[in-house]
Motif scaffolding. Structure first.
Motif, PDB file in Angstrom:
ATOM      1  N   ASN A   1       0.847  -1.192   0.000  1.00  0.00           N
ATOM      2  CA  ASN A   1       0.000   0.000   0.000  1.00  0.00           C
ATOM      3  C   ASN A   1       0.888   1.251   0.000  1.00  0.00           C
ATOM      4  O   ASN A   1       1.081   1.911   1.011  1.00  0.00           O
ATOM      5  N   VAL A   2       1.396   1.575  -1.180  1.00  0.00           N
ATOM      6  CA  VAL A   2       2.342   2.676  -1.329  1.00  0.00           C
ATOM      7  C   VAL A   2       1.610   4.016  -1.263  1.00  0.00           C
ATOM      8  O   VAL A   2       0.383   4.076  -1.381  1.00  0.00           O
ATOM      9  N   PRO A   3       2.348   5.114  -1.073  1.00  0.00           N
ATOM     10  CA  PRO A   3       1.706   6.437  -1.091  1.00  0.00           C
ATOM     11  C   PRO A   3       1.035   6.713  -2.426  1.00  0.00           C
ATOM     12  O   PRO A   3       1.492   6.267  -3.482  1.00  0.00           O
ATOM     13  N   ALA A   4      -0.053   7.426  -2.381  1.00  0.00           N
ATOM     14  CA  ALA A   4      -0.802   7.742  -3.600  1.00  0.00           C
ATOM     15  C   ALA A   4       0.009   8.661  -4.503  1.00  0.00           C
ATOM     16  O   ALA A   4       0.710   9.557  -4.013  1.00  0.00           O
ATOM     17  N   PRO A   5      -0.054   8.473  -5.816  1.00  0.00           N
ATOM     18  CA  PRO A   5       0.623   9.385  -6.741  1.00  0.00           C
ATOM     19  C   PRO A   5       0.089  10.808  -6.578  1.00  0.00           C
ATOM     20  O   PRO A   5      -1.086  11.017  -6.245  1.00  0.00           O
ATOM     21  N   THR A   6       0.942  11.769  -6.834  1.00  0.00           N
ATOM     22  CA  THR A   6       0.535  13.178  -6.686  1.00  0.00           C
ATOM     23  C   THR A   6      -0.634  13.530  -7.582  1.00  0.00           C
ATOM     24  O   THR A   6      -1.535  14.280  -7.202  1.00  0.00           O
ATOM     25  N   ILE A   7      -0.643  12.974  -8.791  1.00  0.00           N
ATOM     26  CA  ILE A   7      -1.724  13.282  -9.726  1.00  0.00           C
ATOM     27  C   ILE A   7      -3.070  12.813  -9.172  1.00  0.00           C
ATOM     28  O   ILE A   7      -4.094  13.475  -9.369  1.00  0.00           O
TER      29      ILE A   7
ATOM     30  N   ALA B   1      -2.551  10.365   1.545  1.00  0.00           N
ATOM     31  CA  ALA B   1      -3.365   9.298   0.971  1.00  0.00           C
ATOM     32  C   ALA B   1      -2.476   8.176   0.434  1.00  0.00           C
ATOM     33  O   ALA B   1      -1.319   8.386   0.073  1.00  0.00           O
ATOM     34  N   THR B   2      -3.036   6.983   0.381  1.00  0.00           N
ATOM     35  CA  THR B   2      -2.300   5.815  -0.088  1.00  0.00           C
ATOM     36  C   THR B   2      -2.968   5.239  -1.340  1.00  0.00           C
ATOM     37  O   THR B   2      -4.021   5.715  -1.786  1.00  0.00           O
ATOM     38  N   LEU B   3      -2.330   4.204  -1.862  1.00  0.00           N
ATOM     39  CA  LEU B   3      -2.875   3.541  -3.049  1.00  0.00           C
ATOM     40  C   LEU B   3      -4.276   3.010  -2.782  1.00  0.00           C
ATOM     41  O   LEU B   3      -5.125   3.018  -3.681  1.00  0.00           O
ATOM     42  N   ARG B   4      -4.531   2.575  -1.563  1.00  0.00           N
ATOM     43  CA  ARG B   4      -5.865   2.081  -1.236  1.00  0.00           C
ATOM     44  C   ARG B   4      -6.927   3.169  -1.431  1.00  0.00           C
ATOM     45  O   ARG B   4      -8.027   2.901  -1.942  1.00  0.00           O
ATOM     46  N   ASP B   5      -6.624   4.384  -1.020  1.00  0.00           N
ATOM     47  CA  ASP B   5      -7.560   5.493  -1.195  1.00  0.00           C
ATOM     48  C   ASP B   5      -7.828   5.749  -2.684  1.00  0.00           C
ATOM     49  O   ASP B   5      -8.945   6.078  -3.075  1.00  0.00           O
ATOM     50  N   VAL B   6      -6.793   5.587  -3.491  1.00  0.00           N
ATOM     51  CA  VAL B   6      -6.944   5.782  -4.937  1.00  0.00           C
ATOM     52  C   VAL B   6      -7.867   4.721  -5.522  1.00  0.00           C
ATOM     53  O   VAL B   6      -8.777   5.028  -6.299  1.00  0.00           O
ATOM     54  N   VAL B   7      -7.645   3.466  -5.146  1.00  0.00           N
ATOM     55  CA  VAL B   7      -8.469   2.379  -5.678  1.00  0.00           C
ATOM     56  C   VAL B   7      -9.927   2.537  -5.254  1.00  0.00           C
ATOM     57  O   VAL B   7     -10.850   2.271  -6.036  1.00  0.00           O
ATOM     58  N   VAL B   8     -10.155   2.994  -4.036  1.00  0.00           N
ATOM     59  CA  VAL B   8     -11.530   3.238  -3.573  1.00  0.00           C
ATOM     60  C   VAL B   8     -12.203   4.309  -4.435  1.00  0.00           C
ATOM     61  O   VAL B   8     -13.371   4.163  -4.831  1.00  0.00           O
ATOM     62  N   ALA B   9     -11.473   5.370  -4.757  1.00  0.00           N
ATOM     63  CA  ALA B   9     -12.024   6.447  -5.589  1.00  0.00           C
ATOM     64  C   ALA B   9     -12.296   5.965  -7.011  1.00  0.00           C
ATOM     65  O   ALA B   9     -13.343   6.277  -7.604  1.00  0.00           O
ATOM     66  N   VAL B  10     -11.370   5.192  -7.563  1.00  0.00           N
ATOM     67  CA  VAL B  10     -11.547   4.675  -8.923  1.00  0.00           C
ATOM     68  C   VAL B  10     -12.732   3.719  -8.974  1.00  0.00           C
ATOM     69  O   VAL B  10     -13.542   3.761  -9.915  1.00  0.00           O
ATOM     70  N   ARG B  11     -12.855   2.878  -7.978  1.00  0.00           N
ATOM     71  CA  ARG B  11     -14.003   1.949  -7.946  1.00  0.00           C
ATOM     72  C   ARG B  11     -15.321   2.704  -7.902  1.00  0.00           C
ATOM     73  O   ARG B  11     -16.299   2.316  -8.569  1.00  0.00           O
ATOM     74  N   ALA B  12     -15.379   3.791  -7.155  1.00  0.00           N
ATOM     75  CA  ALA B  12     -16.595   4.608  -7.102  1.00  0.00           C
ATOM     76  C   ALA B  12     -16.896   5.208  -8.475  1.00  0.00           C
ATOM     77  O   ALA B  12     -18.055   5.262  -8.901  1.00  0.00           O
ATOM     78  N   ASP B  13     -15.849   5.662  -9.172  1.00  0.00           N
ATOM     79  CA  ASP B  13     -16.044   6.192 -10.534  1.00  0.00           C
ATOM     80  C   ASP B  13     -16.647   5.133 -11.443  1.00  0.00           C
ATOM     81  O   ASP B  13     -17.569   5.411 -12.232  1.00  0.00           O
ATOM     82  N   GLU B  14     -16.112   3.918 -11.374  1.00  0.00           N
ATOM     83  CA  GLU B  14     -16.604   2.841 -12.242  1.00  0.00           C
ATOM     84  C   GLU B  14     -18.063   2.515 -11.929  1.00  0.00           C
ATOM     85  O   GLU B  14     -18.847   2.222 -12.844  1.00  0.00           O
TER      86      GLU B  14
END
Length: 332
Positions: free
Chosen positions: A272-278, A289-302
């Protein structure tokens, strides 16, 4: 005859000056070169229609040296910038913390906070034969993906997004051309579908920061995109209802894939690496934020894309056109 003699005499007089200018080096900024059949005579005016006025700067001269600085090797390095000859300027923007906004592909007002409360368990039960065919098609497409990527969800997400970003662009293009041909509004659906395509592309830009696709995976993306684009375009022309239904089922599978991704993150199988700046800027995530937070956001988009495409298919199923029902703009 007389005009030819005069022109020849004039060219002979300018010959020495032209050669001396060429030997001396390039024309300096501020001079007004004359273009005669692709030949530049620096500093001379042969034709009033070809020569630039000395008080004006040509568009080519607008690209000027900004500064000259010595580099670490002792040589001078010229930094260039394109001046706003056309009145187009790049305005620097600041984030809330006062730091400069570094992205040019999207601006601060395009960023948003993902609605993670969306129902992830929604599913469309096939009603018609066409629905069943689209459901089976999506299931069949998932099988080789599971074999190829297995549980390498970083590269799997990258592959998924290269495909998921195609339907919105194809559908938006189709509606755009249809609107032009028929002189009609589209109820905001062009913008909604193009927003979907751009959102999926931003998913790809994000996962490119945390995955390193191999050369054959890049080749696979190139091949799949070419096939899928043309196949989906044909499908959308023949039946927009079924095309949107298929994308709805694709997005259901995307929600499932990202849920599995989260399971591996939670179990420690994936770091669970740090989230990319973008990603932090695009979804307005916390600085830590971490990669997990990113995946949660992407899943919500989908999940939201799932809803929009099933909704569009239902509109056609009820005998209506998309333009007759307002598009769910900014639904994310």
């Amino acid at each position: 005859m007389n005009s030819s003699i005069i022109a020849g005499s004039l060219l002979r007089q300018l010959k020495g000056q032209f050669l001396s200018n060429a030997a001396a080096g390039p024309v300096l900024y501020g001079q007004s070169p004359v273009i005669l059949y692709g030949i530049s005579f620096g500093g001379s005016r042969l034709l009033s229609t070809a020569a630039a006025e000395s008080s004006k700067t040509s568009p080519l001269d607008q690209t000027a040296a900004k500064s000259t600085k010595p580099s670490s090797t002792g040589k001078f390095k010229v930094e260039k910038e394109v001046a706003s000859y056309w009145g187009i300027e790049h305005n620097k923007l600041l984030k809330d913390d006062g730091t400069e906004w570094k992205w040019t592909s999207f601006r601060p007002w395009h960023a948003y906070t993902a609605n993670t409360s969306v129902d992830l368990d929604k599913h469309h039960d096939p009603v018609t034969l066409g629905d069943r065919m689209m459901r089976l098609t999506v299931k069949a497409l998932r099988w080789p993906t599971d074999i190829f990527f297995q549980r390498r969800y970083g590269c799997r997400a990258m592959m998924l997004e290269t495909v998921a970003a195609v339907p919105g662009m194809v559908a938006g293009l189709h509606l755009h051309l249809r609107s032009l041909r028929r002189f009609e509004h589209t109820g905001g659906w062009i913008r909604a579908l193009l927003e979907e395509a751009e959102n999926e592309r931003m998913h790809l830009m994000t996962f490119m920061e945390v995955s390193d696709p191999r050369w054959y995976e890049r080749a696979l993306v190139f091949t799949v995109q070419g096939i899928f684009f043309n196949a989906y375009l044909l499908a959308y022309i023949l039946s927009p209802r079924l095309a949107h239904r298929m994308v709805g089922y694709l997005e259901e599978e995307a929600v499932h894939s990202y849920t599995e991704y989260l399971k591996d993150l939670d179990s420690g199988k994936i770091e669970n690496v740090p989230a990319p700046t973008i990603a932090i800027d695009y979804w307005r995530l916390a600085p830590d934020a971490t990669l997990r937070d990113v995946v949660v956001a992407v899943r919500a988009d989908e999940a939201h894309h799932r809803d929009v495409n099933h909704f569009a298919s239902d509109i056609y199923y009820n005998g209506l056109a998309l333009k007759e029902v307002p598009a769910p703009l900014d639904y994310h």
